[in-house]
Scaffold this motif. Structure first.
Motif, PDB file in Angstrom:
ATOM      1  N   ALA A 127       3.332 -11.489  -1.522  1.00 11.97           N
ATOM      2  CA  ALA A 127       3.207 -10.910  -0.181  1.00 11.97           C
ATOM      3  C   ALA A 127       2.340  -9.653  -0.226  1.00 11.97           C
ATOM      4  O   ALA A 127       2.227  -8.987  -1.264  1.00 11.97           O
ATOM      5  CB  ALA A 127       4.575 -10.583   0.392  1.00 11.97           C
ATOM      6  N   ILE A 128       1.733  -9.337   0.924  1.00 11.00           N
ATOM      7  CA  ILE A 128       0.833  -8.189   1.025  1.00 11.00           C
ATOM      8  C   ILE A 128       1.251  -7.340   2.226  1.00 11.00           C
ATOM      9  O   ILE A 128       1.410  -7.863   3.328  1.00 11.00           O
ATOM     10  CB  ILE A 128      -0.627  -8.649   1.196  1.00 11.00           C
ATOM     11  CG1 ILE A 128      -1.072  -9.467  -0.025  1.00 11.00           C
ATOM     12  CG2 ILE A 128      -1.556  -7.454   1.395  1.00 11.00           C
ATOM     13  CD1 ILE A 128      -2.421 -10.135   0.174  1.00 11.00           C
ATOM     14  N   VAL A 129       1.406  -6.046   1.994  1.00  7.24           N
ATOM     15  CA  VAL A 129       1.708  -5.093   3.064  1.00  7.24           C
ATOM     16  C   VAL A 129       0.682  -3.971   2.939  1.00  7.24           C
ATOM     17  O   VAL A 129       0.707  -3.212   1.972  1.00  7.24           O
ATOM     18  CB  VAL A 129       3.148  -4.550   2.959  1.00  7.24           C
ATOM     19  CG1 VAL A 129       3.436  -3.583   4.096  1.00  7.24           C
ATOM     20  CG2 VAL A 129       4.167  -5.699   2.961  1.00  7.24           C
ATOM     21  N   LEU A 130      -0.213  -3.863   3.931  1.00  3.05           N
ATOM     22  CA  LEU A 130      -1.383  -3.008   3.777  1.00  3.05           C
ATOM     23  C   LEU A 130      -1.224  -1.655   4.472  1.00  3.05           C
ATOM     24  O   LEU A 130      -0.148  -1.296   4.943  1.00  3.05           O
ATOM     25  CB  LEU A 130      -2.618  -3.763   4.253  1.00  3.05           C
ATOM     26  CG  LEU A 130      -3.021  -4.946   3.343  1.00  3.05           C
ATOM     27  CD1 LEU A 130      -4.271  -5.629   3.872  1.00  3.05           C
ATOM     28  CD2 LEU A 130      -3.233  -4.502   1.898  1.00  3.05           C
ATOM     29  N   ASP A 174       0.833  -1.196   0.000  1.00  3.44           N
ATOM     30  CA  ASP A 174       0.000   0.000   0.000  1.00  3.44           C
ATOM     31  C   ASP A 174       0.868   1.247   0.000  1.00  3.44           C
ATOM     32  O   ASP A 174       1.942   1.283   0.619  1.00  3.44           O
ATOM     33  CB  ASP A 174      -0.904  -0.013   1.231  1.00  3.44           C
ATOM     34  CG  ASP A 174      -1.950   1.091   1.187  1.00  3.44           C
ATOM     35  OD1 ASP A 174      -3.039   0.839   0.646  1.00  3.44           O
ATOM     36  OD2 ASP A 174      -1.663   2.205   1.681  1.00  3.44           O
ATOM     37  N   GLU A 175       0.381   2.273  -0.667  1.00  2.00           N
ATOM     38  CA  GLU A 175       1.183   3.497  -0.799  1.00  2.00           C
ATOM     39  C   GLU A 175       1.421   4.192   0.540  1.00  2.00           C
ATOM     40  O   GLU A 175       2.348   4.998   0.666  1.00  2.00           O
ATOM     41  CB  GLU A 175       0.505   4.459  -1.775  1.00  2.00           C
ATOM     42  CG  GLU A 175      -0.850   4.958  -1.343  1.00  2.00           C
ATOM     43  CD  GLU A 175      -1.500   5.895  -2.351  1.00  2.00           C
ATOM     44  OE1 GLU A 175      -2.519   6.497  -2.009  1.00  2.00           O
ATOM     45  OE2 GLU A 175      -0.965   6.020  -3.479  1.00  2.00           O
ATOM     46  N   SER A 176       0.619   3.881   1.545  1.00  2.00           N
ATOM     47  CA  SER A 176       0.807   4.503   2.854  1.00  2.00           C
ATOM     48  C   SER A 176       1.732   3.698   3.769  1.00  2.00           C
ATOM     49  O   SER A 176       2.050   4.152   4.878  1.00  2.00           O
ATOM     50  CB  SER A 176      -0.547   4.689   3.552  1.00  2.00           C
ATOM     51  OG  SER A 176      -1.137   3.438   3.851  1.00  2.00           O
ATOM     52  N   ALA A 177       2.158   2.524   3.335  1.00  2.00           N
ATOM     53  CA  ALA A 177       3.064   1.708   4.149  1.00  2.00           C
ATOM     54  C   ALA A 177       4.458   2.329   4.158  1.00  2.00           C
ATOM     55  O   ALA A 177       4.867   3.006   3.209  1.00  2.00           O
ATOM     56  CB  ALA A 177       3.121   0.291   3.612  1.00  2.00           C
ATOM     57  N   VAL A 178       5.183   2.100   5.234  1.00  2.00           N
ATOM     58  CA  VAL A 178       6.559   2.585   5.369  1.00  2.00           C
ATOM     59  C   VAL A 178       7.478   1.372   5.353  1.00  2.00           C
ATOM     60  O   VAL A 178       7.349   0.470   6.186  1.00  2.00           O
ATOM     61  CB  VAL A 178       6.740   3.380   6.672  1.00  2.00           C
ATOM     62  CG1 VAL A 178       8.203   3.788   6.853  1.00  2.00           C
ATOM     63  CG2 VAL A 178       5.838   4.610   6.678  1.00  2.00           C
ATOM     64  N   ILE A 179       8.390   1.353   4.404  1.00  2.00           N
ATOM     65  CA  ILE A 179       9.294   0.219   4.215  1.00  2.00           C
ATOM     66  C   ILE A 179      10.699   0.646   4.620  1.00  2.00           C
ATOM     67  O   ILE A 179      11.230   1.633   4.112  1.00  2.00           O
ATOM     68  CB  ILE A 179       9.291  -0.271   2.755  1.00  2.00           C
ATOM     69  CG1 ILE A 179       7.859  -0.547   2.284  1.00  2.00           C
ATOM     70  CG2 ILE A 179      10.177  -1.502   2.613  1.00  2.00           C
ATOM     71  CD1 ILE A 179       7.127  -1.597   3.099  1.00  2.00           C
TER      72      ILE A 179
END
Length: 227
Positions: free
Chosen positions: A127-130, A112-117
């Motif tokens: 994989a999914i990161v929401l 998701d564009e709001s996730a911080v990596i």
């Protein structure tokens, strides 16, 4: 935690760790135009995981770098858990040598564009990161693992293939959620804790514990090492 570029690489990248995680990483890195030029590992006598790509003992890295003429070279520490602390230590050492940490995600992963990596992240196929999830340094999200909204993964944490973190979960440093496990919402998995494969976590797991079963419960030292 701060956001770093994902799938942005120098032309040349090295991998530190020469077994299965390296085999996952190289195709993703090279799909985006970089080339894995060498592998380093501290295991004596380990063969290279890739025909034609040299493997060197980790102690030889400074000399190898001195021969590269100052070229910008990226790196990924491709060592899975339960070695999250080692992954962090090696990451810091390589960065201190002037190598550039890279973060990558397979093209089929959703972030998701709001996730911080964070720096040094490795996100595998499917994989999914929401929304508003936050990954610290050197986190690994394995094949078809799910990190839901507002989860926080501290440095060195790993989510194994097919594992699910429901929303507002926190993983402590170097925590490891094993394959197929589920962590229910708003729970905390402590630093260096391990959630066993297929477990369902319904309450917080303390630092350093190993929890198994449905519902998951911490096991004793004697249960971990039966006679």
């Amino acid at each position: 935690m701060h956001m770093v570029p994902v799938n942005t690489f120098p032309p040349s990248v090295i991998l530190y760790g020469g077994t299965g995680q390296a085999k996952i990483a190289r195709p993703i890195i090279e799909q985006y135009g970089a080339r894995v030029v060498a592998v380093f590992d501290d295991t004596p006598g380990l063969p290279s995981p890739f025909p034609g790509t040299p493997i060197y003992p980790g102690a030889e890295l400074p000399n190898w770098l001195a021969q590269q003429g100052g070229a910008e070279i990226g790196f990924s520490v491709t060592i899975g858990n339960p070695h999250g602390r080692a992954r962090l230590a090696i990451h810091d050492r390589l960065k201190g040598l002037g190598l550039v940490p890279v973060s990558f995600a397979h093209p089929t992963a959703f972030i998701d564009e709001s996730a911080v990596i964070g720096e040094g992240a490795q996100i595998s196929a499917g994989a999914i990161v929401l929304a508003e999830a936050r990954l610290g340094r050197c986190c690994i999200i394995n094949t078809k693992a799910s990190v839901d909204h507002e989860d926080v993964l501290e440095d060195g944490a790993e989510v194994a293939p097919g594992a699910t973190l429901c929303g507002l979960v926190r993983l402590g440093q170097a925590a490891w959620v094993c394959a197929g496990a589920t962590v229910l919402p708003r729970l905390t998995i402590g630093a260096d804790a391990i959630v066993g494969a297929g477990a369902v976590v319904t309450r917080d797991i303390p630092d350093g514990a190993t929890a198994v079963g449905v519902p998951a419960r911490p096991i004793t030292k004697s249960e971990r090492n039966p006679k």
